[in-house]
Scaffold this active site. Structure first.
Site, PDB file in Angstrom:
ATOM      1  N   CYS A 146     -13.066  -1.451  -5.169  1.00 16.78           N
ATOM      2  CA  CYS A 146     -13.472  -2.144  -6.499  1.00 16.78           C
ATOM      3  C   CYS A 146     -12.335  -2.509  -7.248  1.00 16.78           C
ATOM      4  O   CYS A 146     -12.284  -3.523  -8.057  1.00 16.78           O
ATOM      5  CB  CYS A 146     -14.982  -1.694  -7.119  1.00 16.78           C
ATOM      6  N   ALA A 147     -11.667  -1.479  -7.098  1.00 15.81           N
ATOM      7  CA  ALA A 147      -9.946  -1.528  -8.100  1.00 15.81           C
ATOM      8  C   ALA A 147      -9.145  -2.566  -7.499  1.00 15.81           C
ATOM      9  O   ALA A 147      -8.712  -3.329  -8.500  1.00 15.81           O
ATOM     10  CB  ALA A 147      -9.384  -0.182  -8.171  1.00 15.81           C
TER      11      ALA A 147
ATOM     12  N   TYR B 193      -0.887 -10.548   2.372  1.00 11.17           N
ATOM     13  CA  TYR B 193      -1.083  -9.062   3.148  1.00 11.17           C
ATOM     14  C   TYR B 193      -0.999  -9.146   4.429  1.00 11.17           C
ATOM     15  O   TYR B 193      -1.087 -10.213   5.247  1.00 11.17           O
ATOM     16  CB  TYR B 193      -2.530  -8.675   2.814  1.00 11.17           C
TER      17      TYR B 193
ATOM     18  N   TYR C 224     -11.714   2.762  -5.102  1.00 14.46           N
ATOM     19  CA  TYR C 224     -10.630   2.095  -4.712  1.00 14.46           C
ATOM     20  C   TYR C 224     -10.740   0.747  -4.311  1.00 14.46           C
ATOM     21  O   TYR C 224      -9.987  -0.126  -4.635  1.00 14.46           O
ATOM     22  CB  TYR C 224     -10.151   2.746  -3.323  1.00 14.46           C
TER      23      TYR C 224
ATOM     24  N   SER D 281       0.851  -1.287  -0.017  1.00 14.51           N
ATOM     25  CA  SER D 281      -0.016   0.196  -0.136  1.00 14.51           C
ATOM     26  C   SER D 281       0.794   1.205  -0.077  1.00 14.51           C
ATOM     27  O   SER D 281       1.816   1.328   0.775  1.00 14.51           O
ATOM     28  CB  SER D 281      -0.867   0.055   1.188  1.00 14.51           C
TER      29      SER D 281
END
Length: 235
Positions: A175-176, A197, A173, A32
């Site tokens: 849904c991307a 993650y 964001y 991120s």
């Protein structure tokens, strides 16, 4: 000094995810932008860990809607643009350097911006489906709204209500990113993939539930990846 294999502890989300972890065909490691957890050393260690445990690794950093998010949270447009450019320049440099360090040939460990995947047909198909489901699937919409609420509550002043624009940018964001939660194997043409993650992925409870509804593909897995005991937490 720990070996690369032992730098992190992976906790697969389901027994099937554990099978994919043991197979070690492919891992996506999300990075991120603007998150202090992802120091240069941390990203380098993540790449080394991935190369030691998987045949192929894709380090993917988020670069979509970053400026829009800063502006929606109250930064003046020019300040939001500059902040986004600075954050993305930093994360791009860290991810690119880490991939090269772990695999100088570039054949097994690759670095990508999330935006680079948006031209792939499989990504586009999944993304289009998700946008449609926002209006037609109450379970998916409720999950997304809950995630947006949680994100904005941590960003806004206590008692401040989120605006429609803030919610819309957060949904875009989310849904991307979500196609990589659903079917990385189709997007990147790999036999199976473990999405790694340091926190539980958004939508994990929905995507790995039993029964009908929006679910991750059978060869898509997820694992929470945290520094091994004794490794410094740089957050």
């Amino acid at each position: 000094m720990k070996t690369a294999t032992a730098l992190f502890q992976a906790q697969p989300y389901t027994p099937q995810c554990e099978v994919m972890a043991r197979e070690g065909a492919h891992a996506v490691i999300g990075v991120s932008s603007g998150n202090s957890y992802f120091s240069a050393r941390r990203v380098t260690d993540l790449a080394r860990w991935g190369a030691a445990n998987f045949e192929q690794v894709d380090l993917i950093y988020t670069d979509l809607f970053v400026g829009e998010m800063f502006e929606a949270l109250g930064y003046p447009p020019e300040d939001a643009r500059r902040k986004a450019v600075k954050n993305l320049r930093g994360v791009r440099a860290k991810v690119t350097a880490a991939a090269k360090d772990a695999d100088p040939s570039g054949s097994r460990v690759r670095a990508h911006a999330l935006s680079a995947l948006t031209t792939i047909a499989a990504y586009q198909n999944i993304h289009t489906k998700l946008i449609t489901l926002l209006e037609g699937d109450p379970e998916f919409r409720a999950t997304c709204d809950s995630l947006v609420d949680a994100f904005l509550s941590a960003k806004l002043l206590h008692g401040q209500a989120a605006t429609r624009r803030q919610r819309d940018v957060c949904l875009k964001y989310l849904c991307a990113e979500a196609p990589l939660f659903l079917d990385t194997p189709a997007i990147l043409n790999v036999p199976s993939s473990l999405n790694c993650y340091h926190q539980l992925l958004p939508m994990a409870e929905l995507l790995y539930a039993r029964g009908p509804g929006l679910r991750a593909s059978r060869n898509q897995g997820h694992a929470v990846l945290t520094p091994a005991e004794g490794e410094p937490d740089e957050r």
